[in-house]
Design an enzyme around this catalytic site. Structure first.
Site, PDB file in Angstrom:
ATOM      1  CG  HIS A   6      67.214  64.576  44.142  1.00 47.08           C
ATOM      2  ND1 HIS A   6      66.300  65.563  44.480  1.00 47.08           N
ATOM      3  CD2 HIS A   6      66.482  63.573  43.583  1.00 47.08           C
ATOM      4  CE1 HIS A   6      65.091  65.161  44.158  1.00 47.08           C
ATOM      5  NE2 HIS A   6      65.166  63.965  43.613  1.00 47.08           N
ATOM      6  CG  HIS A  29      63.170  65.586  38.663  1.00 47.50           C
ATOM      7  ND1 HIS A  29      63.083  66.169  39.896  1.00 47.50           N
ATOM      8  CD2 HIS A  29      63.295  64.249  38.897  1.00 47.50           C
ATOM      9  CE1 HIS A  29      63.158  65.243  40.839  1.00 47.50           C
ATOM     10  NE2 HIS A  29      63.289  64.071  40.259  1.00 47.50           N
ATOM     11  CB  CYS A  48      61.814  63.685  44.347  1.00 49.60           C
ATOM     12  SG  CYS A  48      62.673  62.318  45.139  1.00 49.60           S
TER      13      CYS A  48
END
Lengths: 400, 351
Positions: free
Chosen positions: A329, A294, A161
């Site tokens: 995400h 994040h 990620c």
């Protein structure tokens, strides 16, 4: 050859919020999320996702009749965003020296969308065999480069990620080292059953729209998309009269060395990444205008990242938010998507809201930006953390 | 570029396993369509629990990284950079089958976790307690080149930095089968030392793992002094880059290793170079020993470093139609591509 500063002179983006920068800006300002039930992805799960509302055939058509042939969804999304970024920068790849031009993409799923569809059909259906070559991460990069007519250096990162944040960091390093004058960098990831089931099996998904930093948060919503930035040596940008949108002033990649998928409770590597990136930029923490976190919405990430924020900024915690409730995400694309949001914050003088937040966590008890707010934004820290303990922070500033 | 000195290295390949050691007088030979790695007893380096948890890529990666760092005497590198074409593919396939076969009802979180492309680099960070830079490149046959380019940036940014760079890809039956459908492999088993004798389509599949400890600080021994890569190259580009690599290299002391694969359409460019630019050089090959995979250039680098340390090149680097000539190499130039794309060159020198 000594290089100048690293400027951003173009950006392109596609997520559940839309196909253009303008659409993203409007939805961010209005606080309108792109999260909803899956409509294109064939899955038995009804988990909310951030899906780009165009199927592969539509995306292919949008890229033009002479365009993509056998592109996987990751490559289609990536091509769309990369093309926009070059257009905004006013760069025609045919006119620049390939020896000083780079393309750095990143992805975690690559061509998994095709593989999960055709896996058992390859044996019998020869017409599908062309998709076999599309699985590996580098293949979508090669397809995008080919569509754009890029001849110079290109590569692909896959660090979960944090992938596209790392692509931006590598691009900036190549410019600072004087190896390249301009680099198109970012990432792309398509929604697929592979990742949706993967995060679901790890019990990291939320059944309702995600609510980062909220006490009752239970997980993330998966998203898809792509974003690319054109990074340019400031002297080269000045020479050709290009307008800088922002400057990449600092960056750092650190590792938690704690667990394959979880962050350390105190967010040790998150703290170090932010601290080192700010130190490189020569900017003290109290000068930070906004942190685009994040903030996945998983219990573990938000607590760990929150603690790292409190440790770094102490009593002077700047406005912060997670924009993942807008897009979901987007995995490898997330770092570049959020770098674009950070630059839009600087350009517009707006702080983006952390949607769906109602109640602070117990520890740390911190409250993100709740609605779109006007404020002078000069310095943004953008965080991207991933599996494998991989943590990257970017420091993006206005160009003085 | 600044020279990158090789302080330590380790390999797991169809030719066995180990850190630096003189090349054996005879190679492992096979009559197969796919070469698989001869693996070490991982128990030396890993607990039984680790062995159960880790997939083949992770085991090979951890073992090689530890051996290479051990040889270099470096407990913690300043950066960990891994290159892999397809990552931990077996666990990717395992997870994929689980969700397809169960129509998304079964759960297999462990396979999902270790299917992540950066799980080997992440695992190394955990084991070495390394909180520093940690990257993974997945860019087909230029994966290792990308990792080495990154290492060379580290060397410029901080001349004292020591970087761990690795390259790995594992044999997976499904991958072999799918690429077979694409015509990658020979249709019949072939003796690996006779791979280049017949002009046929297809090559030998392979696998392997190679880690290198690299430093910009001069030390005794071997360094990577030059490299170059292009995605798609025409003949004149290939000639130009090959000439650049050979610049200043003596014909008597330079060994050239080509990525010959036995695949007729792929090998034309190598044979043309042999007849022209390389006609007075000693030319060897490596893929008959390791097979073809995205990161087989890792095996070539391992071989090149060892040839320079041994100051001799074993005869099995020159299977027919190549010719074995006595040489005391002081430099090795590698040129390889994968099925006509992703061309890469490296020069290693004894300094």
């Amino acid at each position: 050859m000594k290089a100048g500063e690293v400027w951003v002179t173009g950006m392109g983006i596609v997520t559940a919020l839309g196909l253009t920068l303008q659409e993203h800006l409007e939805r961010l300002k209005a606080g309108q999320s792109g999260i909803g039930p899956p409509r294109i992805l064939r899955t038995r799960h009804t988990l909310p996702v951030g899906e780009v509302p165009h199927n592969d055939a539509a995306l292919t058509r949008m890229l033009g009749s002479e365009g993509p042939l056998f592109f996987v969804r990751t490559a289609l999304l990536g091509t769309w965003a990369a093309r926009q970024a070059l257009q905004q920068a006013g760069i025609h790849l045919q006119d620049v020296d390939p020896a000083t031009t780079g393309f750095i993409s990143s992805t975690t799923v690559g061509g998994m969308t095709a593989t999960e569809e055709y896996f058992y059909r390859y044996e019998k259906e020869e017409a599908l065999h062309v998709w076999i070559d599309k699985l590996d991460c580098g293949d979508s990069t090669r397809d995008i480069a080919c569509y754009l007519g890029h001849q110079g250096f290109s590569t692909t990162l896959s660090t979960a990620c944090s992938s596209s944040a790392n692509a931006i960091m590598l691009g900036a390093r190549l410019i600072k080292a004087g190896r390249l004058k301009r680099v198109l960098c970012g990432g792309a990831d398509a929604l697929c059953r592979f990742t949706l089931n993967g995060f679901h099996s790890l019990m990291l998904t939320e059944k309702v729209p995600c609510r980062p930093f909220d006490k009752h948060r239970q997980g993330l919503n998966l998203g898809e998309g792509a974003a690319f930035l054109v990074l340019e040596d400031s002297r080269e940008a000045e020479r050709r009269g290009a307008q800088p949108l922002a400057r990449v002033a600092g960056y750092a990649n650190t590792n938690d060395a704690f667990h394959q998928t979880a962050s350390s409770p105190e967010g040790e590597a998150a703290y170090e990444a932010m601290k080192q990136a700010l130190a490189m930029a020569g900017i003290p923490p109290e000068k930070v205008s906004y942190v685009n976190t994040h903030g996945t919405g998983t219990p573990n990430n938000d607590e760990s990242e929150g603690r790292a924020l409190c440790r770094l900024f102490g009593q002077n915690l700047p406005p912060f938010s997670s924009t993942k409730p807008f897009t979901g995400h987007t995995l490898a694309a997330a770092g570049a998507v959020e770098a674009v949001f950070s630059i839009l914050a600087i350009q517009e003088g707006q702080l983006w809201p952390n949607l769906n937040f109602t109640e602070p966590m117990d520890d740390p008890s911190i409250v993100p930006v709740l609605k779109t707010t006007s404020a002078p934004v000069r310095t943004v820290v953008s965080n991207s953390f991933g599996f494998g303990g991989n943590n990257t922070s970017l420091v993006i500033t206005a160009v003085s | 570029m600044k020279a990158l000195f090789i302080l330590g290295k380790a390999s797991i390949s169809p030719q066995g396993f180990g850190a630096s050691a003189p090349l054996p007088p005879t190679p492992y030979t096979y009559e197969e369509r796919a070469l698989v790695a001869v693996e070490p007893d991982y128990k030396e380096e890993m607990s039984p629990l680790d062995l159960r948890r880790m997939n083949k890529s992770m085991k090979m990666g951890v073992w090689c990284a530890k051996k290479a760092l051990g040889e270099a005497g470096i407990p913690q590198p300043d950066a960990i950079i891994t290159a892999t074409g397809l990552g931990c593919l077996q666990d990717t396939v395992n997870f994929l089958k689980t969700i397809i076969d169960s129509d998304e009802t079964a759960q297999a979180p462990t396979y999902f976790i270790s299917s992540t492309h950066n799980s080997v680099s992440g695992q190394l960070a955990l084991r070495l307690k390394s909180t520093l830079y940690n990257y993974t490149y997945c860019h087909k046959s230029l994966s290792l080149y990308s990792a080495l380019l990154d290492a060379s940036l580290h060397a410029e940014e901080n001349s004292r930095s020591v970087v761990l760079v690795g390259a790995l890809d594992e044999h997976v039956d499904v991958k072999f089968r799918h690429y077979d459908l694409r015509g990658w492999w020979r249709k019949e088993p072939v003796h690996n030392l006779r791979l280049y004798q017949e002009s046929l389509p297809g090559t030998l599949s392979g696998e392997g793992c190679h880690y290198f400890v690299l430093s910009a600080s001069p030390s005794e021994g071997v360094a990577i002094t030059r490299m170059a890569a292009v995605e798609e190259a025409n003949e004149s580009q290939i000639e130009r880059l090959t000439m650049e690599m050979l610049e200043g290299q003596s014909e008597k002391e330079t060994l050239v290793l080509l990525g010959l694969s036995g695949d007729e359409p792929s090998d034309g460019v190598y044979h043309k170079l042999r007849r022209t630019l390389l006609s007075s050089f000693v030319v060897g090959a490596f893929r008959h020993l390791c097979g073809v995979y995205h990161t087989s250039d890792g095996f070539a680098l391992y071989l090149a470093d060892q040839v320079l340390r041994d100051a001799s090149a074993p005869a099995y680097l020159f299977p027919e139609p190549l010719q074995s000539l006595p040489i005391v190499p002081r430099s090795v130039v590698i040129y390889t591509h994968l099925r006509g794309s992703g061309h890469v060159w490296y020069r290693l020198e004894k300094l």
